[in-house]
Motif scaffolding. Sequence first.
Motif, PDB file in Angstrom:
ATOM      1  N   ASP A  78       0.822  -1.208   0.000  1.00 18.52           N
ATOM      2  CA  ASP A  78       0.000   0.000   0.000  1.00 18.52           C
ATOM      3  C   ASP A  78       0.859   1.262   0.000  1.00 18.52           C
ATOM      4  O   ASP A  78       0.498   2.271  -0.597  1.00 18.52           O
ATOM      5  N   TYR A  79       1.974   1.241   0.713  1.00 16.72           N
ATOM      6  CA  TYR A  79       2.838   2.414   0.847  1.00 16.72           C
ATOM      7  C   TYR A  79       4.300   2.037   0.611  1.00 16.72           C
ATOM      8  O   TYR A  79       4.690   0.891   0.843  1.00 16.72           O
ATOM      9  N   SER A  90      -2.635  -0.211 -13.233  1.00 21.58           N
ATOM     10  CA  SER A  90      -3.627   0.262 -12.267  1.00 21.58           C
ATOM     11  C   SER A  90      -3.107   1.421 -11.433  1.00 21.58           C
ATOM     12  O   SER A  90      -3.811   2.396 -11.196  1.00 21.58           O
ATOM     13  N   LYS A  91      -1.839   1.325 -10.970  1.00 24.87           N
ATOM     14  CA  LYS A  91      -1.344   2.330 -10.035  1.00 24.87           C
ATOM     15  C   LYS A  91      -0.709   3.529 -10.741  1.00 24.87           C
ATOM     16  O   LYS A  91      -0.552   4.582 -10.143  1.00 24.87           O
ATOM     17  N   GLY A 147      -1.294   5.891 -13.971  1.00 25.68           N
ATOM     18  CA  GLY A 147      -2.079   6.205 -15.148  1.00 25.68           C
ATOM     19  C   GLY A 147      -1.268   6.878 -16.234  1.00 25.68           C
ATOM     20  O   GLY A 147      -1.618   6.832 -17.395  1.00 25.68           O
ATOM     21  N   ASP A 172       6.199   7.079  -1.531  1.00 26.63           N
ATOM     22  CA  ASP A 172       5.348   8.044  -0.840  1.00 26.63           C
ATOM     23  C   ASP A 172       6.135   8.954   0.094  1.00 26.63           C
ATOM     24  O   ASP A 172       5.753  10.099   0.323  1.00 26.63           O
ATOM     25  N   TRP A 189      -1.934   4.307  10.224  1.00 28.11           N
ATOM     26  CA  TRP A 189      -3.039   3.655   9.489  1.00 28.11           C
ATOM     27  C   TRP A 189      -3.490   2.317  10.065  1.00 28.11           C
ATOM     28  O   TRP A 189      -4.473   1.752   9.571  1.00 28.11           O
TER      29      TRP A 189
END
Lengths: 275, 300
Positions: free
Chosen positions: A145-146, A180-181, A183, A210, A231
Amino acid sequence: MTAYPLALPAGNPLITLTHPKNSLWIIELHNGQDSRLTHELINEGLKPALDAVEKEWRESWRIHMKDQKANKGEGKGALIIVGRRDQDKFFSNGLDFANSQKDPNFFQLTFDPLLERILTFPIPTIAAINGHCFAGGFMLSMACDYRVMTDGSSRRAWLSMNEVHFGAPWPISFAGIVRSKFGNDPLKRKMALEGHRFTPQEALEVGIVDYVVNGNTAAVLARAEQLGDQWSGNAQGGVWGSIKSELYRDVLETIHKDARPRNPLHDDAAAKARL
Amino acid sequence: MHPKIHISKVGSGILRAPKPFLLLTMTAYPLALPAGNPLITLTHPKNSLWIIELHNGQDSRLTHELINEGLKPALDAVEKEWRESWRIHMKDQKANNGEGKGALIIVGRRDQDKFFSNGLDFANSQKDPNFFQLTFDPLLERILTFPIPTIAAINGHCFAGGFMLSMACDYRVMTDGSSRRAWLSMNEVHFGAPWPISFAGIVRSKFGNDPLKRKMALEGHRFTPQEALEVGIVDYVVNGNTAAVLARAEQLGDQWSGNAQGGVWGSIKSELYRDVLETIHKDARPRNPLHDDAAAKARL
């Protein structure tokens, strides 16, 4: 119940799983210095480690669900994946490509399922990129995710999808994740076709990572822990993983197409027949 | 059922007689639906504009009743009337160049500034295992492919299902929150609600940026109007409250209502959002976290 630290596989440890507090698990990759993602590391290291993390988090989550008020500390979770902790050169140098090629089913049965598992993992996942992050290692970090990376100030560190340089086709899972991640097509081109070596600063600018951290492995891991704390509570609703399955539905459908990566020699033989 | 006379707003106020051989219902405005317990009101202030006001209590939860007996017949009425106007336009585009225009605004309760919509009545929607497949996903699909420009006039808090409704629209205009704060949020992750297939499809299509999807879907971030404008979730932010938001939405409607005249606004959207429609037609139920957990327990 798991005894920590858990070194896997038992006879020849290539990863170590720790559980420093209720809401945090850390997987350290330590296959030699550069942590190639071999069959053994994936199937006998990462897979049982991910099973152990998920099992324990779910046990905590069920306690939380029994009484959310009384048990409001339970059900939190975050997982960090970091490279070997006693060095700063590598996060992971990718696959042991020559050996993976000997197994024609490596991507379908071993590597794609690993990326899918991480992509849809039910708690936040954080790649703590403490050194070079190449090819399969880059793929592993993108499934998280990160991404937190060293700034490369004490020792340089790059991210690169260098398959184009050494003639390796892309597995279906990774192209799915990239589509997907990311564009932006010039970025995809730069990453995949130009095989660009991104510095940490470049990677931050284009959104591949990130956060960038001044310092080495310990600093990167500390920042990743902070992010985990930020998170870990979002896992308590029990839908972090299922929301990801919907966000990445197209990626999962692509992976389930179950297609083998293309072999350039076979491509060439087909082209020779018609040209 | 007796036909009601519709006074056309075009030209000199021509009285249209009902056709006796057709069971033709013409709408009397304002139209409050459902009749016994009005949860929405449809108005038609001019030829090229329709407005749906949500007023299910103060916070306009999107219930079965509001969707099936409010929104659906209202959308049917709007589409029917616009198409009648469009057919007139198509008979003679020069002579009838005022016909065939259209825009639809959806606004929250107009006599308050706190809510656009607080989303679904989640507990009740859970009682119907087919709620998403048979009620909610079809609503989003209808709005996503509606044949005239659609504008969400976000006059207050816009949460979860309400946020989804606004995202299915072509445009979003929001209050700046200066008189009364207003947020947008997909807070499902916080209260443990899975996402229906339609909404993940829309988000994937309308937001290419993965950190933004993460922020919206997994972090469950509460966007202020200004943040939402910066990242492209809303298109315009308006200083003021409901009346100001609605006025700006009307301006936007006037700007784009002529683009409906070609008759392809909806079909072009169906192509732009082909992947979203294919996703919705997969007809998959949202995942229940307890079922997921039972499956995981069996294998771990």
